[in-house]
Write a protein that holds these residues in place. Sequence first.
Motif, PDB file in Angstrom:
ATOM      1  N   LEU A  69      62.347 -12.524   7.068  1.00  0.00           N
ATOM      2  CA  LEU A  69      62.297 -12.671   8.526  1.00  0.00           C
ATOM      3  C   LEU A  69      63.675 -13.093   9.049  1.00  0.00           C
ATOM      4  CD1 LEU A  69      58.883 -14.546   8.730  1.00  0.00           C
ATOM      5  CD2 LEU A  69      59.327 -12.190   9.463  1.00  0.00           C
ATOM      6  N   PRO A  70      63.906 -12.914  10.354  1.00  0.00           N
ATOM      7  CA  PRO A  70      65.205 -13.318  10.923  1.00  0.00           C
ATOM      8  C   PRO A  70      65.457 -14.817  10.740  1.00  0.00           C
ATOM      9  CG  PRO A  70      63.953 -12.021  12.504  1.00  0.00           C
ATOM     10  CD  PRO A  70      63.039 -12.280  11.361  1.00  0.00           C
ATOM     11  N   ILE A  71      66.726 -15.170  10.690  1.00  0.00           N
ATOM     12  CA  ILE A  71      67.107 -16.580  10.484  1.00  0.00           C
ATOM     13  C   ILE A  71      66.556 -17.471  11.596  1.00  0.00           C
ATOM     14  CG2 ILE A  71      69.092 -18.151  10.433  1.00  0.00           C
ATOM     15  CD1 ILE A  71      70.626 -15.998   8.924  1.00  0.00           C
ATOM     16  N   VAL A  72      66.538 -16.946  12.829  1.00  0.00           N
ATOM     17  CA  VAL A  72      66.009 -17.727  13.958  1.00  0.00           C
ATOM     18  C   VAL A  72      64.562 -18.135  13.687  1.00  0.00           C
ATOM     19  CG1 VAL A  72      65.619 -17.745  16.431  1.00  0.00           C
ATOM     20  CG2 VAL A  72      67.439 -16.346  15.479  1.00  0.00           C
ATOM     21  N   VAL A  73      63.787 -17.167  13.187  1.00  0.00           N
ATOM     22  CA  VAL A  73      62.385 -17.460  12.883  1.00  0.00           C
ATOM     23  C   VAL A  73      62.308 -18.537  11.813  1.00  0.00           C
ATOM     24  CG1 VAL A  73      60.225 -16.492  12.013  1.00  0.00           C
ATOM     25  CG2 VAL A  73      61.687 -15.121  13.523  1.00  0.00           C
ATOM     26  N   GLY A  74      63.185 -18.426  10.816  1.00  0.00           N
ATOM     27  CA  GLY A  74      63.215 -19.423   9.752  1.00  0.00           C
ATOM     28  C   GLY A  74      63.496 -20.813  10.298  1.00  0.00           C
ATOM     29  N   CYS A  75      64.443 -20.881  11.238  1.00  0.00           N
ATOM     30  CA  CYS A  75      64.812 -22.191  11.787  1.00  0.00           C
ATOM     31  C   CYS A  75      63.655 -22.795  12.581  1.00  0.00           C
ATOM     32  CB  CYS A  75      66.047 -22.065  12.665  1.00  0.00           C
ATOM     33  SG  CYS A  75      67.540 -21.787  11.696  1.00  0.00           S
ATOM     34  N   PHE A  76      63.011 -21.967  13.391  1.00  0.00           N
ATOM     35  CA  PHE A  76      61.878 -22.501  14.154  1.00  0.00           C
ATOM     36  C   PHE A  76      60.730 -22.879  13.223  1.00  0.00           C
ATOM     37  CE2 PHE A  76      63.972 -20.733  17.939  1.00  0.00           C
ATOM     38  CZ  PHE A  76      63.790 -21.813  18.797  1.00  0.00           C
ATOM     39  N   GLY A  77      60.511 -22.058  12.194  1.00  0.00           N
ATOM     40  CA  GLY A  77      59.483 -22.393  11.209  1.00  0.00           C
ATOM     41  C   GLY A  77      59.790 -23.716  10.538  1.00  0.00           C
ATOM     42  N   ALA A  78      61.069 -23.903  10.208  1.00  0.00           N
ATOM     43  CA  ALA A  78      61.476 -25.151   9.553  1.00  0.00           C
ATOM     44  C   ALA A  78      61.195 -26.344  10.452  1.00  0.00           C
ATOM     45  CB  ALA A  78      62.962 -25.092   9.212  1.00  0.00           C
ATOM     46  N   MET A  79      61.500 -26.187  11.746  1.00  0.00           N
ATOM     47  CA  MET A  79      61.260 -27.290  12.685  1.00  0.00           C
ATOM     48  C   MET A  79      59.771 -27.598  12.781  1.00  0.00           C
ATOM     49  SD  MET A  79      63.910 -26.353  15.742  1.00  0.00           S
ATOM     50  CE  MET A  79      63.579 -27.794  16.732  1.00  0.00           C
ATOM     51  N   LEU A  80      58.998 -26.532  12.836  1.00  0.00           N
ATOM     52  CA  LEU A  80      57.554 -26.701  12.980  1.00  0.00           C
ATOM     53  C   LEU A  80      56.964 -27.424  11.768  1.00  0.00           C
ATOM     54  CD1 LEU A  80      55.284 -25.843  14.988  1.00  0.00           C
ATOM     55  CD2 LEU A  80      54.818 -23.955  13.416  1.00  0.00           C
ATOM     56  N   VAL A  81      57.300 -26.927  10.571  1.00  0.00           N
ATOM     57  CA  VAL A  81      56.708 -27.504   9.363  1.00  0.00           C
ATOM     58  C   VAL A  81      57.197 -28.944   9.153  1.00  0.00           C
ATOM     59  CG1 VAL A  81      56.480 -27.286   6.857  1.00  0.00           C
ATOM     60  CG2 VAL A  81      56.394 -25.246   8.304  1.00  0.00           C
ATOM     61  N   ALA A  82      58.502 -29.162   9.335  1.00  0.00           N
ATOM     62  CA  ALA A  82      59.026 -30.524   9.153  1.00  0.00           C
ATOM     63  C   ALA A  82      58.482 -31.455  10.239  1.00  0.00           C
ATOM     64  CB  ALA A  82      60.556 -30.514   9.183  1.00  0.00           C
ATOM     65  N   GLY A  83      58.337 -30.922  11.457  1.00  0.00           N
ATOM     66  CA  GLY A  83      57.788 -31.734  12.543  1.00  0.00           C
ATOM     67  C   GLY A  83      56.347 -32.124  12.253  1.00  0.00           C
ATOM     68  N   LEU A  84      55.540 -31.136  11.821  1.00  0.00           N
ATOM     69  CA  LEU A  84      54.143 -31.439  11.500  1.00  0.00           C
ATOM     70  C   LEU A  84      54.058 -32.373  10.300  1.00  0.00           C
ATOM     71  CD1 LEU A  84      52.412 -27.955  12.039  1.00  0.00           C
ATOM     72  CD2 LEU A  84      52.312 -29.987  13.497  1.00  0.00           C
ATOM     73  N   GLY A  85      54.944 -32.133   9.322  1.00  0.00           N
ATOM     74  CA  GLY A  85      54.977 -33.008   8.148  1.00  0.00           C
ATOM     75  C   GLY A  85      55.245 -34.452   8.551  1.00  0.00           C
ATOM     76  N   SER A  86      56.175 -34.651   9.479  1.00  0.00           N
ATOM     77  CA  SER A  86      56.474 -36.042   9.862  1.00  0.00           C
ATOM     78  C   SER A  86      55.346 -36.611  10.711  1.00  0.00           C
ATOM     79  CB  SER A  86      57.824 -36.155  10.573  1.00  0.00           C
ATOM     80  OG  SER A  86      57.953 -35.188  11.559  1.00  0.00           O
ATOM     81  N   LEU A  87      54.667 -35.769  11.492  1.00  0.00           N
ATOM     82  CA  LEU A  87      53.494 -36.261  12.223  1.00  0.00           C
ATOM     83  C   LEU A  87      52.434 -36.748  11.239  1.00  0.00           C
ATOM     84  CD1 LEU A  87      52.798 -33.847  15.219  1.00  0.00           C
ATOM     85  CD2 LEU A  87      53.768 -36.140  15.228  1.00  0.00           C
ATOM     86  N   LEU A  88      52.270 -35.985  10.157  1.00  0.00           N
ATOM     87  CA  LEU A  88      51.277 -36.363   9.148  1.00  0.00           C
ATOM     88  C   LEU A  88      51.653 -37.705   8.516  1.00  0.00           C
ATOM     89  CD1 LEU A  88      48.767 -35.340   7.505  1.00  0.00           C
ATOM     90  CD2 LEU A  88      50.419 -34.569   5.795  1.00  0.00           C
TER      91      LEU A  88
END
Lengths: 308, 279
Positions: A69-88
């Motif tokens: 996938l495009p790098i932009v998608v990767g970056c947003f995915g990274a933010m989402l997963v790390a953000g949810l991970g820290s919420l957890l």
Amino acid sequence: MHVLGLIAYVSGFLSTALMLGIACMGLNMQWGKTGLFNVGVAGFMGIGAYTSALLTTPASAGAISSLGLPIVVGCFGAMLVAGLGSLLVGALTLRLRTDYLAITTFGAAVMIQLVLLNATRYTGGALGFAFIPRPFASIADQPTLFAVLTLVLLALIAFGVYSILEQLVHSPWGRVLRAIRDDETAAISLGKNATVYRLQAFGVGGALMGLAGALQAHLIGFIAPDDFQASLTFQIWAMLVIGGSGSNAGALLGSIVVWGIWSLTGIVTGSVFAAEDQARAAALRIVMIGVLLCVVLVRRPRGLLSER
Amino acid sequence: MQIYAEMKEQPLPHQQLQQRPTQPAGPLLQALGLSKHFGGTIAVNHVSLTVMPGTIVGLVGPNGAGKTTLFDMLAGVAPPTAGRIVLNGQEQQQRAAHTRPTQGLARTFQIPRPFSTLTLLDNVLLGRQQQRGERLLANLWARRRIAREEGAARERAHELLEFVELAPLAEQPAGVLSGGQRKLLELARVLMANPRIILLDEPAAGVNPHLLEKLIDRIARLNQAGTSFLIIEHNMDLIMQLCRHVLVMATGRLLCEGEAHTVLRDPRVIDAYLGTTTP
Ligand SMILES: Nc1ncnc2c1ncn2[C@@H]1O[C@H](COP(=O)(O)OP(=O)(O)O)[C@@H](O)[C@H]1O
Ligand SMILES: [Mg+2]
């Protein structure tokens, strides 16, 4: 040619410093703005790095992933997963009391490292994750231009993050964060749900650490579990404290200063010590940052740029 | 005590103030058999009270009587050991403290709690309920609207600061204020929430006499406009001028309650204040 090499070197140096600066601004949102003690920064960066790597690496010989996938998608995915991970992680320590949060984040970072090391099928284990796409890869044969363009991109991203954070900090939302930091009981009596605000700040910070991790992956094109050890967390903390906790500009400045010291001491130890002593010499570099930390704390206890 | 000598001939403005045309029938705030134990100490012992809409109720009693603890329970900060709280007909046991202001209940603190690194203006702005700008993501897509709301809120906050005569300090951090000024800032802050009932914990303590008169006048006018109050106060001027109904607490219990004049002449009350024990 010599000048071009220098430009490429400085650009690469600044790109890395800005990438770390983004993680540092994330930590500033958590600690500087909200008082949340996160000692697992490297873990959240690792989540971001591997998430983006998995999302963006195309199918090729020896590649672990094939999503491409495009790098932009990767970056947003990274933010989402790390953000949810820290919420957890934040929700587990429900009210995010300082000491419990510190223990939990530390544990989470260790756990993440172990997963990265052992889930070899998805992470490559100790051997690392290679073939991660880099921006401007098509001009990689022109190192100076490549480095400068990468720096421009990093600078734009860092500036974007900085602007959004400044806007948030000066919004009514940021005002509530400051109120909770000042006097939680009073903030609650005025109808502010302190737990939710703390979780939000923790999530935003974690998402930025994830973004920084993703950028690291795309800057270098290769990541390994060793890149996300406790010493990275220490560096980011040193950057924040030296730059001035509470200030986003301070976080960026601290990142450049600390990464500068790190790089300079790297050059020095590289030329002074023999190859087989390099690993041990690296410990000296950490000591140097510790010394810098002490000097700044004595001279300017609130950091180079403090909040007010 | 001096206070009892003074209170005899006070005018009673509340007698005109508290007659309003239409009022909801049920009680606004009710405490039913509230108790609070701290280890062995029984700070509040089975206290019940009712505040009807549009009234001002006084709560007096010597230090350590449990008045502040009762407030903490009503405000949701201290979970009661026993008893129930009903606000607007809604049971409050399962509701967190931060839901009180949106339900129309706000409180001030006996020892004021300003946000000391924030400006006075920001302190007051924080009192406003349900601000769009306080929602994280709204700041990314509703900036214009938030800016407009914020502008209106600032105007209101300035008015409130003017009322408590702190407007010249609007941009100063609240940490610079004196004790009395902090009390007034807290009042402005809760008024920003537009509450239906305000719990004031010793609002007059440390406030200078000139401002005290204004304070009493403003509470009376707010009450005229429909706001109810439950006021803990040692200043009997304030109690006599504002409260028709007064509750007296001593050693955690409700000693007596009733019409202000009668209650404050009750020998049991005078005893409690003077510290002598009655069986
Ligand atoms: N958090 C607490 N822990 C232990 N004891 C408390 C606490 N808060 C209040 N008390 C005790 O409860 C009693 C009532 O205190 P308080 O409600 O502050 O009285 P008042 O406001 O009428 O002066 C006092 O004896 C006080 O020492
Ligand atoms: Mg008290």
